[in-house]
Design a protein around this motif. Structure first.
Motif, PDB file in Angstrom:
ATOM      1  N   LEU A 293      -4.661  -9.709   5.370  1.00 11.27           N
ATOM      2  CA  LEU A 293      -3.751 -10.253   6.378  1.00 11.27           C
ATOM      3  C   LEU A 293      -2.477  -9.420   6.467  1.00 11.27           C
ATOM      4  CD1 LEU A 293      -3.454 -12.504   8.422  1.00 11.27           C
ATOM      5  CD2 LEU A 293      -2.489 -13.962   6.634  1.00 11.27           C
ATOM      6  N   ILE A 294      -1.983  -8.968   5.321  1.00 12.85           N
ATOM      7  CA  ILE A 294      -0.790  -8.114   5.318  1.00 12.85           C
ATOM      8  C   ILE A 294      -1.089  -6.783   5.986  1.00 12.85           C
ATOM      9  CG2 ILE A 294       0.811  -6.845   3.817  1.00 12.85           C
ATOM     10  CD1 ILE A 294       0.481  -9.255   1.834  1.00 12.85           C
ATOM     11  N   GLY A 295      -2.257  -6.206   5.692  1.00 11.47           N
ATOM     12  CA  GLY A 295      -2.628  -4.954   6.332  1.00 11.47           C
ATOM     13  C   GLY A 295      -2.743  -5.081   7.847  1.00 11.47           C
ATOM     14  N   LEU A 296      -3.275  -6.207   8.322  1.00 11.54           N
ATOM     15  CA  LEU A 296      -3.437  -6.411   9.759  1.00 11.54           C
ATOM     16  C   LEU A 296      -2.095  -6.591  10.468  1.00 11.54           C
ATOM     17  CD1 LEU A 296      -6.524  -8.814   9.824  1.00 11.54           C
ATOM     18  CD2 LEU A 296      -6.474  -6.376  10.400  1.00 11.54           C
TER      19      LEU A 296
ATOM     20  N   VAL B 240       6.105 -10.935   9.916  1.00  9.07           N
ATOM     21  CA  VAL B 240       5.082 -11.753   9.255  1.00  9.07           C
ATOM     22  C   VAL B 240       4.558 -11.037   8.015  1.00  9.07           C
ATOM     23  CG1 VAL B 240       2.783 -12.757   9.490  1.00  9.07           C
ATOM     24  CG2 VAL B 240       4.414 -12.929  11.376  1.00  9.07           C
ATOM     25  N   GLY B 241       4.275  -9.726   8.139  1.00  7.65           N
ATOM     26  CA  GLY B 241       3.768  -8.970   6.996  1.00  7.65           C
ATOM     27  C   GLY B 241       4.740  -8.913   5.843  1.00  7.65           C
TER      28      GLY B 241
ATOM     29  N   VAL C  58      11.191  -5.274  -1.105  1.00  7.08           N
ATOM     30  CA  VAL C  58      10.698  -6.625  -0.816  1.00  7.08           C
ATOM     31  C   VAL C  58      10.423  -7.387  -2.109  1.00  7.08           C
ATOM     32  CG1 VAL C  58       8.787  -7.930   0.209  1.00  7.08           C
ATOM     33  CG2 VAL C  58       9.760  -5.980   1.430  1.00  7.08           C
ATOM     34  N   ARG C  59       9.909  -6.699  -3.106  1.00  5.20           N
ATOM     35  CA  ARG C  59       9.587  -7.353  -4.370  1.00  5.20           C
ATOM     36  C   ARG C  59      10.848  -7.845  -5.079  1.00  5.20           C
ATOM     37  NH1 ARG C  59       7.117  -4.181  -9.548  1.00  5.20           N
ATOM     38  NH2 ARG C  59       9.197  -3.263  -9.381  1.00  5.20           N
ATOM     39  N   ARG C  60      11.949  -7.122  -4.950  1.00  2.00           N
ATOM     40  CA  ARG C  60      13.134  -7.381  -5.779  1.00  2.00           C
ATOM     41  C   ARG C  60      14.149  -8.329  -5.163  1.00  2.00           C
ATOM     42  NH1 ARG C  60      14.273  -1.146  -7.851  1.00  2.00           N
ATOM     43  NH2 ARG C  60      12.394  -0.966  -9.145  1.00  2.00           N
TER      44      ARG C  60
ATOM     45  N   SER D  40       4.040 -10.331   2.186  1.00  3.57           N
ATOM     46  CA  SER D  40       4.148  -9.438   1.031  1.00  3.57           C
ATOM     47  C   SER D  40       4.997 -10.079  -0.070  1.00  3.57           C
ATOM     48  CB  SER D  40       4.768  -8.102   1.451  1.00  3.57           C
ATOM     49  OG  SER D  40       3.939  -7.412   2.355  1.00  3.57           O
ATOM     50  N   LYS D  41       6.092 -10.735   0.335  1.00  8.78           N
ATOM     51  CA  LYS D  41       6.931 -11.423  -0.648  1.00  8.78           C
ATOM     52  C   LYS D  41       6.121 -12.514  -1.349  1.00  8.78           C
ATOM     53  CE  LYS D  41      10.885 -12.238  -2.659  1.00  8.78           C
ATOM     54  NZ  LYS D  41      11.548 -11.223  -3.506  1.00  8.78           N
ATOM     55  N   ARG D  42       5.323 -13.244  -0.591  1.00 11.47           N
ATOM     56  CA  ARG D  42       4.480 -14.273  -1.199  1.00 11.47           C
ATOM     57  C   ARG D  42       3.471 -13.646  -2.170  1.00 11.47           C
ATOM     58  NH1 ARG D  42       1.714 -19.201   2.035  1.00 11.47           N
ATOM     59  NH2 ARG D  42       3.798 -20.022   1.617  1.00 11.47           N
ATOM     60  N   MET D  43       2.912 -12.505  -1.819  1.00  9.69           N
ATOM     61  CA  MET D  43       1.975 -11.816  -2.706  1.00  9.69           C
ATOM     62  C   MET D  43       2.637 -11.480  -4.039  1.00  9.69           C
ATOM     63  SD  MET D  43      -0.975 -10.281  -3.353  1.00  9.69           S
ATOM     64  CE  MET D  43      -1.917  -9.734  -1.910  1.00  9.69           C
TER      65      MET D  43
END
Length: 282
Positions: free
Chosen positions: A60-63, A151-152, A223-225, A156-159
């Motif tokens: 979904l993130i890739g799309l 949205v991506g 995004v991760r941090r 990504s943050k949720r991932m």
């Protein structure tokens, strides 16, 4: 984040310059499939885990973050200028605010709201709707790219919060999914044939190695941090720098109103960067 801003601002110039030499869907498929292979090779060389993160969320993130975002952008650049298209794409932070509030429960504070307001006024100055939008197609495509990227980013943050994947491996997989998703369009939609002269080779080398492999790796580290909303707004430095590059290299000279918008966007970034992290709603 400053490194990401410079890398991606340069990529907008490169993307505009190679538009006459390759079709938009061919470009997106080649960019992200090749970029993912570079990251897989680096991950293998550095002995990072190569296993795919949870595939549904990665797909979904890739799309959204890869195929949707870049497909809209490159199609818009066929007829639209770098300045306006990049600024429409960078409505992304405002979509991030909405989706992060909804999906991640990141409730914006008053200071976030003030910074967002400054940046929003700056974007309006860039667009200058009181002068008419002219060809509306690049504007709408640019907005579509910003929504897809927003949205991506939130996904990504949720991932990262739920699964803590290795950043390089996750970046490679989502880029591969996004690139492969565009391959059918590249094969079926009529486009100009690729003209592999020095212009296209030079542009693609920069875009694949630096803007894609290195740039997306740097972005997902951000995004991760930090909270998704702050990551999104901090990226607004990219269209500002891209516009300066376009002024110097492509003779796309900003108007005084656009320069005022640039100042407001930078002010909004500064305000939000100094705000406390957005609290999680219960």
């Amino acid at each position: 984040m400053f490194s990401t801003i410079l890398v991606w601002a340069g990529s907008w110039i490169a993307m505009k310059l190679i538009v006459p030499y390759i079709g938009p869907f061919d470009f997106v498929a080649l960019r992200y499939v090749a970029g993912s292979l570079v990251l897989f090779a680096l991950a293998f060389a550095t002995r990072r885990p190569l296993a795919m993160p949870p595939w549904k969320l990665t797909l979904l993130i890739g799309l959204t973050q890869t195929a949707g975002f870049q497909g809209f952008v490159q199609t818009a650049l066929v007829t639209g200028g770098v300045g306006k298209v990049s600024l429409m794409a960078y409505t992304m932070p405002f979509w991030v605010i909405l989706f992060a509030w909804w999906l991640l429960r990141e409730r914006p504070t008053a200071r976030h709201g003030f910074g967002i307001g400054l940046a929003a006024v700056g974007l309006i100055c860039f667009v200058e709707p009181w002068n008419g939008l002219g060809d509306i197609r690049p504007v709408l495509l640019g907005l579509g790219s910003g929504l897809s990227w927003g949205v991506g980013t939130v996904l990504s943050k949720r991932m990262f919060e739920r699964h803590s994947p290795d950043v390089m491996t996750f970046t490679a997989w989502q880029m591969l999914f996004g690139g492969l998703a565009v391959v059918p369009a590249a094969l079926l939609v009529p486009q100009i044939p690729a003209q592999w002269g020095w212009q296209l080779w030079t542009g693609m080398t920069y875009i694949v190695l630096i803007a894609t492999a290195a740039g997306w790796l740097l972005w997902l580290q951000v995004v991760r941090r930090v909270p998704a909303s702050i990551a999104g707004l901090s990226s607004l430095g990219v269209p500002v720098v891209a516009m300066l590059f376009a002024w110097a290299l492509l003779a796309e000279r900003p108007t005084p109103v656009e320069l005022g918008g640039m100042t407001l966007i930078l002010a909004g970034i500064w305000v939000v960067s100094r705000a406390a992290p957005a609290p999680r709603a219960e």
